[in-house]
Design an enzyme around this catalytic site. Structure first.
Site, PDB file in Angstrom:
ATOM      1  N   GLN A 130       0.845  -1.192   0.000  1.00  0.00           N
ATOM      2  CA  GLN A 130       0.000   0.000   0.000  1.00  0.00           C
ATOM      3  C   GLN A 130       0.879   1.240   0.000  1.00  0.00           C
ATOM      4  O   GLN A 130       1.680   1.421   0.919  1.00  0.00           O
ATOM      5  CB  GLN A 130      -0.882  -0.026   1.251  1.00  0.00           C
ATOM      6  CG  GLN A 130      -1.884   1.086   1.308  1.00  0.00           C
ATOM      7  CD  GLN A 130      -2.397   1.297   2.714  1.00  0.00           C
ATOM      8  OE1 GLN A 130      -1.803   0.846   3.684  1.00  0.00           O
ATOM      9  NE2 GLN A 130      -3.498   2.000   2.825  1.00  0.00           N
ATOM     10  N   SER A 146       0.626   6.503   2.699  1.00  0.00           N
ATOM     11  CA  SER A 146       1.181   7.502   3.627  1.00  0.00           C
ATOM     12  C   SER A 146       2.391   8.195   3.034  1.00  0.00           C
ATOM     13  O   SER A 146       3.164   7.594   2.291  1.00  0.00           O
ATOM     14  CB  SER A 146       1.627   6.841   4.935  1.00  0.00           C
ATOM     15  OG  SER A 146       0.575   6.144   5.520  1.00  0.00           O
ATOM     16  N   SER A 153       4.783  -1.025   3.940  1.00  0.00           N
ATOM     17  CA  SER A 153       5.061  -2.355   4.507  1.00  0.00           C
ATOM     18  C   SER A 153       5.191  -3.386   3.398  1.00  0.00           C
ATOM     19  O   SER A 153       4.333  -3.449   2.506  1.00  0.00           O
ATOM     20  CB  SER A 153       3.920  -2.814   5.424  1.00  0.00           C
ATOM     21  OG  SER A 153       3.653  -1.871   6.405  1.00  0.00           O
ATOM     22  N   GLU A 155     -13.842  -4.641   5.347  1.00  0.00           N
ATOM     23  CA  GLU A 155     -13.657  -5.620   6.427  1.00  0.00           C
ATOM     24  C   GLU A 155     -14.599  -6.798   6.207  1.00  0.00           C
ATOM     25  O   GLU A 155     -15.788  -6.602   6.041  1.00  0.00           O
ATOM     26  CB  GLU A 155     -13.950  -4.985   7.778  1.00  0.00           C
ATOM     27  CG  GLU A 155     -13.292  -5.741   8.886  1.00  0.00           C
ATOM     28  CD  GLU A 155     -13.562  -5.109  10.254  1.00  0.00           C
ATOM     29  OE1 GLU A 155     -13.336  -5.791  11.242  1.00  0.00           O
ATOM     30  OE2 GLU A 155     -14.018  -3.971  10.293  1.00  0.00           O
TER      31      GLU A 155
HETATM   32  C1  LIG Z   1       3.018  -1.085  11.588  1.00  0.00           C
HETATM   33  C2  LIG Z   1       2.604  -0.047  10.607  1.00  0.00           C
HETATM   34  C3  LIG Z   1       2.411  -0.387   9.280  1.00  0.00           C
HETATM   35  C4  LIG Z   1       2.089   0.592   8.342  1.00  0.00           C
HETATM   36  N1  LIG Z   1       1.964   0.221   7.034  1.00  0.00           N
HETATM   37  C5  LIG Z   1       1.662   1.161   6.106  1.00  0.00           C
HETATM   38  C6  LIG Z   1       1.585   0.807   4.710  1.00  0.00           C
HETATM   39  O1  LIG Z   1       1.807  -0.359   4.328  1.00  0.00           O
HETATM   40  N2  LIG Z   1       1.313   1.763   3.807  1.00  0.00           N
HETATM   41  C7  LIG Z   1       1.059   3.057   4.175  1.00  0.00           C
HETATM   42  O2  LIG Z   1       0.761   3.862   3.299  1.00  0.00           O
HETATM   43  N3  LIG Z   1       1.142   3.449   5.490  1.00  0.00           N
HETATM   44  C8  LIG Z   1       1.455   2.521   6.454  1.00  0.00           C
HETATM   45  N4  LIG Z   1       1.577   2.895   7.784  1.00  0.00           N
HETATM   46  C9  LIG Z   1       1.471   4.315   8.136  1.00  0.00           C
HETATM   47  C10 LIG Z   1       0.238   4.678   8.941  1.00  0.00           C
HETATM   48  O3  LIG Z   1      -0.912   4.671   8.139  1.00  0.00           O
HETATM   49  C11 LIG Z   1       0.506   6.070   9.551  1.00  0.00           C
HETATM   50  O4  LIG Z   1       1.599   5.951  10.426  1.00  0.00           O
HETATM   51  C12 LIG Z   1      -0.686   6.591  10.306  1.00  0.00           C
HETATM   52  O5  LIG Z   1      -1.747   6.899   9.445  1.00  0.00           O
HETATM   53  C13 LIG Z   1      -0.330   7.872  11.121  1.00  0.00           C
HETATM   54  O6  LIG Z   1       0.266   8.824  10.308  1.00  0.00           O
HETATM   55  P1  LIG Z   1       1.669   9.503  10.688  1.00  0.00           P
HETATM   56  O7  LIG Z   1       2.623   8.415  11.048  1.00  0.00           O
HETATM   57  O8  LIG Z   1       2.036  10.421   9.578  1.00  0.00           O
HETATM   58  O9  LIG Z   1       1.387  10.345  12.006  1.00  0.00           O
HETATM   59  P2  LIG Z   1       0.769  11.817  12.081  1.00  0.00           P
HETATM   60  O10 LIG Z   1      -0.501  11.857  11.307  1.00  0.00           O
HETATM   61  O11 LIG Z   1       1.834  12.805  11.725  1.00  0.00           O
HETATM   62  O12 LIG Z   1       0.420  11.917  13.603  1.00  0.00           O
HETATM   63  C14 LIG Z   1       1.360  12.414  14.595  1.00  0.00           C
HETATM   64  C15 LIG Z   1       0.608  12.547  15.915  1.00  0.00           C
HETATM   65  O13 LIG Z   1      -0.417  13.564  15.799  1.00  0.00           O
HETATM   66  C16 LIG Z   1      -1.672  13.037  16.180  1.00  0.00           C
HETATM   67  N5  LIG Z   1      -2.743  13.608  15.352  1.00  0.00           N
HETATM   68  C17 LIG Z   1      -2.765  13.716  13.997  1.00  0.00           C
HETATM   69  N6  LIG Z   1      -3.923  14.268  13.584  1.00  0.00           N
HETATM   70  C18 LIG Z   1      -4.666  14.508  14.690  1.00  0.00           C
HETATM   71  C19 LIG Z   1      -5.951  15.082  14.909  1.00  0.00           C
HETATM   72  N7  LIG Z   1      -6.718  15.518  13.904  1.00  0.00           N
HETATM   73  N8  LIG Z   1      -6.395  15.177  16.192  1.00  0.00           N
HETATM   74  C20 LIG Z   1      -5.624  14.732  17.227  1.00  0.00           C
HETATM   75  N9  LIG Z   1      -4.378  14.190  17.081  1.00  0.00           N
HETATM   76  C21 LIG Z   1      -3.903  14.094  15.830  1.00  0.00           C
HETATM   77  C22 LIG Z   1      -1.562  11.544  15.929  1.00  0.00           C
HETATM   78  O14 LIG Z   1      -2.481  10.824  16.702  1.00  0.00           O
HETATM   79  C23 LIG Z   1      -0.117  11.264  16.331  1.00  0.00           C
HETATM   80  O15 LIG Z   1      -0.008  11.108  17.717  1.00  0.00           O
HETATM   81  C24 LIG Z   1       1.906   1.933   8.748  1.00  0.00           C
HETATM   82  C25 LIG Z   1       2.086   2.295  10.104  1.00  0.00           C
HETATM   83  C26 LIG Z   1       2.442   1.319  11.013  1.00  0.00           C
HETATM   84  C27 LIG Z   1       2.649   1.728  12.451  1.00  0.00           C
END
Ligand SMILES: Cc1cc2nc3c(=O)[nH]c(=O)nc-3n(C[C@H](O)[C@H](O)[C@H](O)COP(=O)(O)OP(=O)(O)OC[C@H]3O[C@@H](n4cnc5c(N)ncnc54)[C@H](O)[C@@H]3O)c2cc1C
Length: 398
Positions: free
Chosen positions: A108, A111, A143, A226
Site C-alpha cells: 500500500q 502515507s 510495509s 472488512e
Molecule cells: C506497523 C505499521 C504499518 C504501516 N503500514 C503502512 C503501509 O503499508 N502503507 C502506508 O501507506 N502506510 C502505512 N503505515 C502508516 C500509517 O498509516 C501512519 O503511520 C498513520 O496513518 C499515522 O500517520 P503519521 O505516522 O504520519 O502520524 P501523524 O498523522 O503525523 O500523527 C502524529 C501525531 O499527531 C496526532 N494527530 C494527527 N492528527 C490529529 C488530529 N486531527 N487530532 C488529534 N491528534 C492528531 C496523531 O495521533 C499522532 O499522535 C503503517 C504504520 C504502522 C505503524
C-alpha cells in the site's frame, strides 16, 4: 451472541467436506481460488457472494481440515476489494486471480512523510501526458514493498481543487523504472518498511482505477473493507498471543505473588473479556446483516492499548531477564504461538513487545480513533476545518 450457529450436518458444510474429499483433502491454491473459497464474500466468479454464515462455515471447515489459504495481506484485504468496486472487467480479470492464488503480493503506497492521519493532503503528483501519467514524489511506511509485485498508489492529479477532490488511484507495478525503495529497519530489527521514491515514473493510463480525480472515494473503499472473521484474538492486531495466552503462562508457572503484578494480570483478563464480548456483538451484527455499530470504533481504540498492556506485562513478568532478547515471561519459552506468520519481528515476546507501540499508530492513531468516536458515535461537533473551501495548492502556500 444472538444467532443460530449452523449445525454439523448443515448442507453447506457437507458440500465443502465433499469438495475437500474430491480434492484428496489437500487442494491446490488454484483449486481453492476457482472454487470461490479464498474470498467467498466476493461476487462470482471470484467468490461465491457468500452471506456471513456461509463465510464462517467455509472458514471453519477449511481450518478443521488443516487447509491453508496462501492469499492474504494487502492484496486480498484492500487491493482486491477496491479493484472489484472500481476496476474495469479487464483489470479484474488480470489482477484478481493472482491475488486469490497468492501468486502476486501487493503493498500500500498511501502515507507520505507529511500526510499520514491527514492522508488527503498527500503531495505525490501524477501529471497526465497523453495516455500515461508521470509520477514524482515519495511514500513512507510502505510495509512489505520489497516483497511485492504491485502497489496500490494514490497521487494528486489536480492540485487546484480542494484536497479530497484532486486525487487519483493507480495500480503501480513495483518494478517500474523510476521507482526506488529505501529500507527502513524498525526497532524489532526487522526490515518490514520502506520509503518509496518516484522520479519521473511512467504509469500507463490503463493502470488508473476509476475516473481521474475520483481516487479519494476509492481510497475510502480500500480503508473501509472488512470481512466477517472469527479469527484474530491475538493482542497484536489479531496475531500473536492473547491475554488468555499470557495468563495461561502465569498459571502454568504457579502464579505471581507481587500484588501489583497480580492486579495488572486481573485487569488484563477483564480487558480481554470485554474485547471478546465486543467482537461477538460485532459478529452478531454482521451475521444479522446489519452494519456494526459504535462498538467497531470503540473496539480498535481499546484493542490497541490492550495489546500494549499484554506485551508490557509479559516483559515486566520477566523481571531483569526481560532485557535479554530470547526470554519468555516467568522462565517460559520465548516463542509464542502464531495465528499469522507473515509479519516479521513478532516471533517472540521480546519482538512483540518492541512492535507493540506500532499498534496505536498504524491503521489510524488512537487520537484519530477518538476523534471518530467523538464525532460519529457521540455526535460531538466536527473539528473546525481551517482549510475548508481552499484548494490543495492554497493550503500549501498557507
Ligand atoms: C506497523 C505499521 C504499518 C504501516 N503500514 C503502512 C503501509 O503499508 N502503507 C502506508 O501507506 N502506510 C502505512 N503505515 C502508516 C500509517 O498509516 C501512519 O503511520 C498513520 O496513518 C499515522 O500517520 P503519521 O505516522 O504520519 O502520524 P501523524 O498523522 O503525523 O500523527 C502524529 C501525531 O499527531 C496526532 N494527530 C494527527 N492528527 C490529529 C488530529 N486531527 N487530532 C488529534 N491528534 C492528531 C496523531 O495521533 C499522532 O499522535 C503503517 C504504520 C504502522 C505503524
Amino acid at each position: 451472541m444472538d444467532f443460530d450457529w449452523p449445525t454439523d450436518d448443515d448442507p453447506q458444510r457437507l458440500d465443502i467436506r465433499n469438495w475437500l474429499h474430491q480434492h484428496g483433502g489437500d487442494p491446490t491454491q488454484e483449486a481453492l481460488a476457482t472454487a470461490g473459497f479464498v474470498a467467498p464474500h466476493w461476487p462470482k466468479p471470484y467468490g461465491l457472494a457468500a452471506d456471513p454464515i456461509h463465510q464462517l462455515i467455509i472458514d471453519e471447515e477449511l481450518s478443521a481440515a488443516g487447509v491453508r489459504r496462501a492469499a492474504g495481506g494487502i492484496g486480498l484485504g484492500w487491493a482486491g476489494p477496491t479493484i472489484l468496486f472500481g476496476g474495469t472487467p479487464e483489470q479484474q480479470e488480470r489482477y484478481l486471480w493472482p491475488i486469490l492464488t497468492g501468486q502476486e503480493v501487493w503493498c500500500q503506497l498511501f502515507s507520505e512523510p507529511d500526510s499520514g492521519s491527514d492522508l488527503a493532503n498527500l503531495a505525490t503528483r501524477a501529471v497526465r501526458d497523453g495516455d500515461r501519467y508521470i509520477v514524482n514524489g515519495s511514500k513512507i511506511w510502505s510495509s512489505g514493498a520489497h516483497r511485492s509485485q504491485f502497489g496500490i498508489l494514490i497521487a494528486r492529479t489536480d492540485p487546484d481543487v480542494p484536497k479530497h477532490r484532486g486525487v487519483s488511484y493507480f495500480i503501480c507495478p513495483m518494478d517500474t523504472p523510476g521507482l526506488e525503495l529505501r529500507p527502513i529497519v524498525d526497532m524489532t530489527t526487522a526490515y518490514s518498511f520502506n520509503q518509496t521514491f518516484f522520479t519521473d515514473m511512467e504509469l500507463p493510463i490503463e493502470n488508473r482505477i476509476g475516473e481521474e480525480n475520483d481516487g479519494w472515494r476509492l481510497a475510502k473503499v480500500t480503508l473501509g473493507n472488512e470481512r466477517v472473521s472469527l479469527s484474530g484474538e491475538g493482542a497484536l492486531w489479531g496475531s500473536g498471543p492473547s491475554a488468555t495466552d499470557l495468563l495461561d503462562v502465569v498459571r502454568s508457572a504457579g502464579g505471581v505473588e507481587d500484588p501489583v503484578l497480580r492486579d495488572r494480570a486481573s485487569r488484563l483478563h477483564i480487558e480481554g473479556e470485554i474485547l471478546r464480548l465486543i467482537r461477538l456483538r460485532t459478529l452478531t451484527s454482521q451475521l444479522q446483516g446489519r452494519q456494526p455499530g459504535p462498538e467497531a470504533s470503540v473496539r480498535k481504540a481499546l484493542a490497541d492499548e490492550h495489546g500494549q498492556n499484554v506485551m508490557r506485562l509479559a516483559k515486566d513478568l520477566m523481571g531483569a531477564q526481560g532485557m535479554l532478547t530470547n526470554t519468555g515471561p516467568l522462565g517460559q519459552p520465548a516463542e509464542f504461538p502464531f495465528t499469522q506468520s507473515a509479519v516479521e519481528g513478532w516471533q517472540n515476546w521480546h519482538g512483540g513487545f518492541l512492535f507493540s507501540p506500532a499498534l496505536t499508530i498504524g491503521g489510524g492513531t488512537s487520537e484519530v480513533q477518538r476523534n471518530i468516536i467523538a464525532e460519529r458515535v457521540l455526535g460531538l461537533p466536527h473539528d473546525i476545518d481551517v482549510q475548508f473551501g481552499n484548494s490543495w495548492t492554497q493550503n500549501q502556500t498557507g
